[in-house]
Scaffold this motif. Structure first.
Motif, short mmCIF file in Angstrom:
data_model
loop_
_atom_site.label_atom_id
_atom_site.label_comp_id
_atom_site.label_asym_id
_atom_site.label_seq_id
_atom_site.Cartn_x
_atom_site.Cartn_y
_atom_site.Cartn_z
N SER A 196 0.83 -1.21 0.00
CA SER A 196 0.00 0.00 0.00
C SER A 196 0.86 1.26 0.00
N ILE A 197 0.38 2.30 -0.70
CA ILE A 197 1.08 3.59 -0.68
C ILE A 197 0.34 4.60 0.19
N GLU A 198 -0.71 4.19 0.86
CA GLU A 198 -1.49 5.10 1.70
C GLU A 198 -0.64 5.75 2.81
N PRO A 199 0.28 5.01 3.46
CA PRO A 199 1.07 5.65 4.53
C PRO A 199 2.03 6.70 4.03
N TYR A 200 2.19 6.83 2.70
CA TYR A 200 3.19 7.74 2.14
C TYR A 200 2.65 9.13 1.81
N ARG A 201 1.38 9.36 2.05
CA ARG A 201 0.78 10.61 1.60
C ARG A 201 1.18 11.78 2.50
N ILE A 202 1.68 12.85 1.86
CA ILE A 202 2.02 14.08 2.56
C ILE A 202 1.44 15.26 1.79
N ASP A 203 0.84 16.20 2.50
CA ASP A 203 0.32 17.42 1.89
C ASP A 203 1.47 18.40 1.72
N TRP A 204 2.17 18.29 0.59
CA TRP A 204 3.36 19.11 0.38
C TRP A 204 3.02 20.60 0.30
N GLN A 205 1.91 20.92 -0.32
CA GLN A 205 1.54 22.33 -0.43
C GLN A 205 1.37 22.97 0.95
N GLY A 206 0.79 22.19 1.87
CA GLY A 206 0.61 22.70 3.23
C GLY A 206 1.92 22.76 4.01
N LEU A 207 2.90 21.96 3.58
CA LEU A 207 4.17 21.89 4.29
C LEU A 207 5.17 22.95 3.80
#
Length: 399
Positions: free
Chosen positions: A236-247
């Motif tokens: 699964s790639i679900e644990p890899y999600r990051i909101d880069w725009q917010g970061l």
């Protein structure tokens, strides 16, 4: 359902027949050839990449011992056109491969090899170097994860260790781990791991930065953050999600307002198996999953964000900021050697915590805890001479 079962049985039988046939051909080659002094046959990541420790040993040998013949093995479909022309490249499971693997004085890999599956029966004059694909480990490996890895893996691992002549280590903790958990009782060269030598070579380091900035159109004044999470058995790639725009605003503030580039580097096990497009939620994100050399990407990065990957320990040699982002700490299925809260790398369990870690990151305190961990807990042995000492070991063993 019955048809599928019959198909699986036929496939299993065909696979066994091909392995038997390949081993018979290999025996024919052994009966008609001799070991070639100084011939070195290498492969990495199951014949999929030119990289990791075998690559850095190769390049040292090419530059310092031109009398040695270097051969690399690749699977069909892998492009090796850009590799140094001094290296002979062959395809796995070809007649040329059988000749090379049976006449090599040295075989060099970075992962487990089952002799039966690669059509190889070790000859008395041959030396097999298993350089592994990591240094210090966070997640449990080999015997310590035996129940997770399964019967077929540890059976292969034991056979591999039985024919191995040398393993390497970059720290006291890893030497202890090899002795305890790799089903291996042979020689360990505790001089570092070749892929980390690059961190001590300032000239090479700067050349890599310049080349990759040019190749990927990264402005020279950009700050680079690499995100390199490790593999989950589920795929699964679900644990890899990051909101880069917010970061981005917080990263820019921490780095002094510079523009940013994000390098996304997923585990090689996910190549061709996962759609990473949904993880690239900003034009500033570049997917580097297929880039063959992780250490070069570490060289150009100003910060590393990972989860359970041993890349954190390699990157620590550069003494640059490393953060852990792991949303599944309790669910991760391999277990840990260290309590995550005791590592020098700050841990965030969700996006909000990641923002807070970036905002509050104290570099001086980080360095203090990092140095204590490297020196006292790991017992770091890296000095930038691993490939040199490994090459000297090989020269002393030549027939």
């Amino acid at each position: 359902m019955q048809i599928k079962r019959i198909g699986a049985i036929i496939g299993w039988g065909l696979n066994r027949f091909l392995k038997l046939f390949g081993n018979i051909l290999s025996a024919v080659v052994r009966c008609s050839t001799k070991i070639q002094r100084g011939r070195v046959v290498c492969w990495a990541y199951n014949y999929k990449q030119y990289g990791c420790n075998p690559r850095y040993l190769t390049e040292y040998l090419l530059n310092n011992y031109p009398d040695m013949e270097i051969v690399w093995v690749f699977r069909r479909g892998i492009d090796f056109s850009g590799i140094d022309k001094r290296i002979k490249c062959v395809r796995f499971r070809t007649w040329e491969y059988l000749k090379m693997v049976n006449t090599a004085e040295f075989l060099v890999t970075n992962s487990r090899t089952d002799p039966w599956h690669i059509y190889w029966h070790k000859r008395p004059e041959q030396k097999y170097l298993m350089l592994w694909h990591g240094g210090a480990a966070l997640k449990k490996v080999e015997r310590d994860a035996e129940d997770k890895l399964g019967y077929s893996y540890w059976r292969k691992a034991k056979r591999d260790s039985e024919v191995c002549d040398l393993m390497i280590s970059g720290c006291r903790a890893n030497t202890d781990l090899i002795k305890r958990s790799f089903w291996y009782s042979g020689e360990i060269l505790e001089a570092g791991i070749p892929r980390n030598d690059i961190f001590f070579n300032t000239k090479q380091h700067l050349e890599i930065i310049e080349r990759l900035n040019s190749e990927y159109n990264i402005p020279a004044n950009n700050r680079i953050v690499m995100y390199a999470p490790t593999f989950r058995r589920s795929g699964s790639i679900e644990p890899y999600r990051i909101d880069w725009q917010g970061l981005f605003p917080h990263l820019r503030e921490k780095f002094g307002g510079e523009d940013l580039t994000i390098l996304l580097r997923l585990h090689p096990n996910l190549i061709g198996k996962a759609d990473t497009s949904s993880l690239i939620n900003s034009p500033a994100v570049i997917d580097m999953t297929r880039y063959p050399d992780m250490q070069e990407l570490l060289c150009i990065s100003d910060m590393l964000i990972t989860d359970y990957s041993s890349s954190m320990f390699d990157y620590a040699i550069l003494r640059l900021p490393c953060l852990l982002y792991a949303t599944d700490v309790e669910q991760y299925d391999r277990g840990y050697y260290y309590n995550l809260s005791e590592l020098p790398f700050p841990l965030a369990r969700d996006g909000k915590q990641l923002v807070e870690l970036i905002k509050s990151f104290d570099y001086e305190n980080y360095l203090s805890s990092l140095d204590a961990f490297l020196n006292n807990t790991l017992g770091l042995k890296e000095r930038g001479v691993a490939a040199k000492e490994l090459a000297e070991w090989m020269r002393n063993k030549m027939i």
